[in-house]
Design a protein around this motif. Structure first.
Motif, mmCIF file in Angstrom:
data_model
loop_
_atom_site.group_PDB
_atom_site.id
_atom_site.type_symbol
_atom_site.label_atom_id
_atom_site.label_comp_id
_atom_site.label_asym_id
_atom_site.label_seq_id
_atom_site.Cartn_x
_atom_site.Cartn_y
_atom_site.Cartn_z
ATOM 1 N N PRO A 1 1.024 -1.040 0.072
ATOM 2 C CA PRO A 1 -0.003 0.004 -0.032
ATOM 3 C C PRO A 1 1.056 1.365 -0.103
ATOM 4 O O PRO A 1 0.194 2.369 -0.235
ATOM 5 N N GLU A 2 2.129 1.188 0.477
ATOM 6 C CA GLU A 2 2.799 2.187 0.317
ATOM 7 C C GLU A 2 3.942 2.438 -0.800
ATOM 8 O O GLU A 2 4.551 3.371 -0.820
ATOM 9 N N ASN B 1 0.533 3.748 -6.334
ATOM 10 C CA ASN B 1 -0.372 4.941 -5.882
ATOM 11 C C ASN B 1 -0.392 5.713 -7.177
ATOM 12 O O ASN B 1 -1.513 6.240 -7.571
ATOM 13 N N ALA C 1 -7.792 10.558 -3.530
ATOM 14 C CA ALA C 1 -7.785 9.664 -2.381
ATOM 15 C C ALA C 1 -6.506 8.901 -2.583
ATOM 16 O O ALA C 1 -5.472 8.776 -1.322
ATOM 17 N N VAL C 2 -6.230 8.453 -3.678
ATOM 18 C CA VAL C 2 -5.125 7.744 -3.761
ATOM 19 C C VAL C 2 -3.828 8.358 -3.975
ATOM 20 O O VAL C 2 -2.687 7.979 -3.145
ATOM 21 N N HIS D 1 -3.140 9.659 -0.506
ATOM 22 C CA HIS D 1 -2.598 8.462 0.399
ATOM 23 C C HIS D 1 -0.942 8.197 0.075
ATOM 24 O O HIS D 1 -0.017 8.061 0.825
ATOM 25 N N LYS E 1 1.348 10.459 2.054
ATOM 26 C CA LYS E 1 1.614 10.348 3.604
ATOM 27 C C LYS E 1 3.016 9.894 4.053
ATOM 28 O O LYS E 1 3.598 9.042 3.097
#
Length: 70
Positions: free
Chosen positions: A39-40, A45, A63-64, A67, A70
């Motif tokens: 996910p990171e 992404n 949103a992606v 994210h 972050k």
């Protein structure tokens, strides 16, 4: 289940192929699977956000992208 970088890299390559062929609906689930595994991963992404934009899904893209920051 964690996957090796090789699995994610293969998914990224396949998603790039679909994206370059303008088959965004096929690229989306491939990138979603890669995002579940890593996910990171900034490349996942970024590509998923681009695919969402190509499909006129700006809220999902935002949103992606957020994210990924972050």
């Amino acid at each position: 289940v964690a996957r090796s970088a090789g699995h994610v890299d293969a998914h990224i390559a396949l998603a790039r192929f679909y994206n370059n062929s303008q088959k965004y609906a096929k690229a989306e689930p491939v990138l979603k699977q890669a995002a579940e595994w890593q996910p990171e991963n900034p490349e996942v992404n970024y590509l998923l956000g681009k695919v969402y934009l190509q499909q006129a899904k700006p809220h999902e893209a935002l949103a992606v992208f957020l994210h990924g920051l972050k």
